[in-house]
Design a protein around this motif. Structure first.
Motif, PDB file in Angstrom:
ATOM      1  N   ARG A   1      -5.420  -5.446   5.505  1.00 34.14           N
ATOM      2  CA  ARG A   1      -4.528  -4.775   4.570  1.00 34.14           C
ATOM      3  C   ARG A   1      -3.707  -3.708   5.282  1.00 34.14           C
ATOM      4  O   ARG A   1      -2.512  -3.551   5.035  1.00 34.14           O
ATOM      5  CB  ARG A   1      -5.347  -4.141   3.435  1.00 34.14           C
ATOM      6  N   VAL A   2      -4.354  -2.948   6.165  1.00 35.09           N
ATOM      7  CA  VAL A   2      -3.638  -1.937   6.941  1.00 35.09           C
ATOM      8  C   VAL A   2      -2.609  -2.597   7.838  1.00 35.09           C
ATOM      9  O   VAL A   2      -1.462  -2.147   7.952  1.00 35.09           O
ATOM     10  CB  VAL A   2      -4.628  -1.108   7.784  1.00 35.09           C
ATOM     11  N   ASN A   3      -3.013  -3.684   8.462  1.00 33.90           N
ATOM     12  CA  ASN A   3      -2.113  -4.391   9.366  1.00 33.90           C
ATOM     13  C   ASN A   3      -0.910  -4.951   8.620  1.00 33.90           C
ATOM     14  O   ASN A   3       0.225  -4.899   9.100  1.00 33.90           O
ATOM     15  CB  ASN A   3      -2.874  -5.529  10.055  1.00 33.90           C
ATOM     16  N   GLU A   4      -1.140  -5.479   7.417  1.00 34.09           N
ATOM     17  CA  GLU A   4      -0.042  -6.024   6.623  1.00 34.09           C
ATOM     18  C   GLU A   4       0.964  -4.939   6.251  1.00 34.09           C
ATOM     19  O   GLU A   4       2.179  -5.159   6.317  1.00 34.09           O
ATOM     20  CB  GLU A   4      -0.612  -6.665   5.357  1.00 34.09           C
ATOM     21  N   PHE A   5       0.460  -3.769   5.875  1.00 35.86           N
ATOM     22  CA  PHE A   5       1.345  -2.657   5.535  1.00 35.86           C
ATOM     23  C   PHE A   5       2.219  -2.281   6.727  1.00 35.86           C
ATOM     24  O   PHE A   5       3.438  -2.100   6.594  1.00 35.86           O
ATOM     25  CB  PHE A   5       0.516  -1.456   5.097  1.00 35.86           C
ATOM     26  N   LEU A   6       1.612  -2.171   7.902  1.00 37.09           N
ATOM     27  CA  LEU A   6       2.369  -1.783   9.090  1.00 37.09           C
ATOM     28  C   LEU A   6       3.362  -2.864   9.496  1.00 37.09           C
ATOM     29  O   LEU A   6       4.487  -2.565   9.912  1.00 37.09           O
ATOM     30  CB  LEU A   6       1.407  -1.487  10.240  1.00 37.09           C
TER      31      LEU A   6
ATOM     32  N   ASP B   1       4.968  -4.847   7.670  1.00 38.30           N
ATOM     33  CA  ASP B   1       6.116  -4.860   6.769  1.00 38.30           C
ATOM     34  C   ASP B   1       7.096  -3.733   7.059  1.00 38.30           C
ATOM     35  O   ASP B   1       8.262  -3.801   6.641  1.00 38.30           O
ATOM     36  CB  ASP B   1       5.649  -4.753   5.312  1.00 38.30           C
ATOM     37  N   ARG B   2       6.641  -2.671   7.738  1.00 33.54           N
ATOM     38  CA  ARG B   2       7.465  -1.471   7.876  1.00 33.54           C
ATOM     39  C   ARG B   2       7.695  -1.030   9.320  1.00 33.54           C
ATOM     40  O   ARG B   2       8.578  -0.206   9.567  1.00 33.54           O
ATOM     41  CB  ARG B   2       6.822  -0.320   7.093  1.00 33.54           C
TER      42      ARG B   2
ATOM     43  N   GLU C   1      -2.526   4.441  -3.213  1.00 33.03           N
ATOM     44  CA  GLU C   1      -3.314   3.223  -3.336  1.00 33.03           C
ATOM     45  C   GLU C   1      -4.641   3.363  -2.647  1.00 33.03           C
ATOM     46  O   GLU C   1      -4.731   3.884  -1.560  1.00 33.03           O
ATOM     47  CB  GLU C   1      -2.546   2.046  -2.726  1.00 33.03           C
TER      48      GLU C   1
ATOM     49  N   VAL D   1       8.307   6.650   6.069  1.00 31.87           N
ATOM     50  CA  VAL D   1       7.189   5.850   6.573  1.00 31.87           C
ATOM     51  C   VAL D   1       6.397   6.649   7.609  1.00 31.87           C
ATOM     52  O   VAL D   1       5.156   6.673   7.592  1.00 31.87           O
ATOM     53  CB  VAL D   1       7.685   4.524   7.182  1.00 31.87           C
TER      54      VAL D   1
ATOM     55  N   MET E   1       0.849  -1.200   0.000  1.00 32.88           N
ATOM     56  CA  MET E   1       0.000   0.000   0.000  1.00 32.88           C
ATOM     57  C   MET E   1       0.865   1.223   0.000  1.00 32.88           C
ATOM     58  O   MET E   1       1.698   1.413   0.865  1.00 32.88           O
ATOM     59  CB  MET E   1      -0.890  -0.017   1.263  1.00 32.88           C
ATOM     60  N   ASP E   2       0.732   2.055  -0.993  1.00 38.84           N
ATOM     61  CA  ASP E   2       1.489   3.301  -1.034  1.00 38.84           C
ATOM     62  C   ASP E   2       0.542   4.461  -0.882  1.00 38.84           C
ATOM     63  O   ASP E   2      -0.644   4.310  -0.642  1.00 38.84           O
ATOM     64  CB  ASP E   2       2.310   3.380  -2.304  1.00 38.84           C
TER      65      ASP E   2
END
Length: 251
Positions: free
Chosen positions: A105-110, A112-113, A5, A203, A1-2
């Motif tokens: 989806r939000v959780n996956e983005f966080l 990863d970073r 997106e 980030v 997610m950028d």
């Protein structure tokens, strides 16, 4: 997610939660199943799908005229009126850019970073915004969580809100210690540390923008200067430690 997106949210599928309101770090809890339509479906002959005869329009009007109870068993109660939501909750404008986003989806983005989860991110921001002179309004946050954050679908107890806030604080402190050790143990070169700081800053800025924080150029420069100042101190301390190690080894 950028930053550009857009995450669509399906009407028929609720997001699987990786963090629940149980107040633990266990990510196994999930949202409640979607409520099903309790009104029986009918076919063209006026027969419901379970075989019972559906009342005709005339029968319903007769029942209402005779003073009978117009409510139907199993029909869900009306949705709460907007007036039931506190005014400051209605006016809360954070996370509006996340409308339609799914929790996972939000959780996956966080994940990863960062070290934090979507639950901890949202509640940490809410605890900052709903802080008063006497403390944080944890009950208000928990009871109105779905109205405050689009990707949160359950209400939380005050204890669960406090647990998420405490978990966020612990992770920030742990991440800070990890970073400073990595910077001071001579594992990274000065150029590599600059790259690490640049990525971390980007980030952080993205998360603030998603929250609706409007960073001015002055605020951004001030934050970068504070970070640069800390980095200079870390490098100086690291160089001193290396010099001491070299002197001890020579002795």
């Amino acid at each position: 997610m950028d930053g550009n997106e857009t995450v669509d949210r399906s009407e028929s599928e609720r997001p699987e939660r990786s963090d629940g309101p149980a107040g633990t770090d266990d990510d196994s809890s999930a949202d409640d199943d979607d409520a099903t339509d309790a009104t029986p479906a009918t076919n063209g002959a006026g027969i419901s799908s379970d075989g019972d005869e559906a009342p005709a329009d005339g029968d319903e009007r007769a029942s209402a005229a005779s003073g009978g109870d117009a409510s139907m068993p199993g029909v869900p109660d009306p949705e709460p009126q907007e007036d039931d939501v506190p005014e400051d909750v209605q006016k809360y404008a954070r996370f509006t850019k996340m409308d339609g986003a799914q929790y996972d989806r939000v959780n996956e983005f966080l994940r990863d970073r960062t070290y934090i989860t979507a639950r901890e991110w949202a509640i940490a921001r809410l605890c900052s915004d709903f802080r008063t002179e006497t403390g944080v309004e944890m009950t208000k946050i928990g009871e109105n969580l779905p109205d405050l954050v689009p990707f949160m679908t359950d209400t939380y107890s005050p204890q669960a809100v406090n647990q998420a806030r405490s978990s966020f604080e612990d992770k920030v402190r742990t991440a800070g210690a990890t970073f400073l050790y990595g910077a001071m143990c001579d594992f990274f070169t000065a150029e590599e540390l600059d790259d690490v700081m640049y990525e971390a800053t980007e980030v952080a800025k993205f998360l603030l923008e998603v929250e609706g924080v409007d960073l001015s150029v002055e605020d951004e420069l001030e934050a970068e200067e504070r970070i640069s100042s800390v980095m200079r101190e870390v490098r100086e301390a690291s160089e001193e430690l290396r010099a001491e190690d070299i002197a001890e080894s020579e002795d």
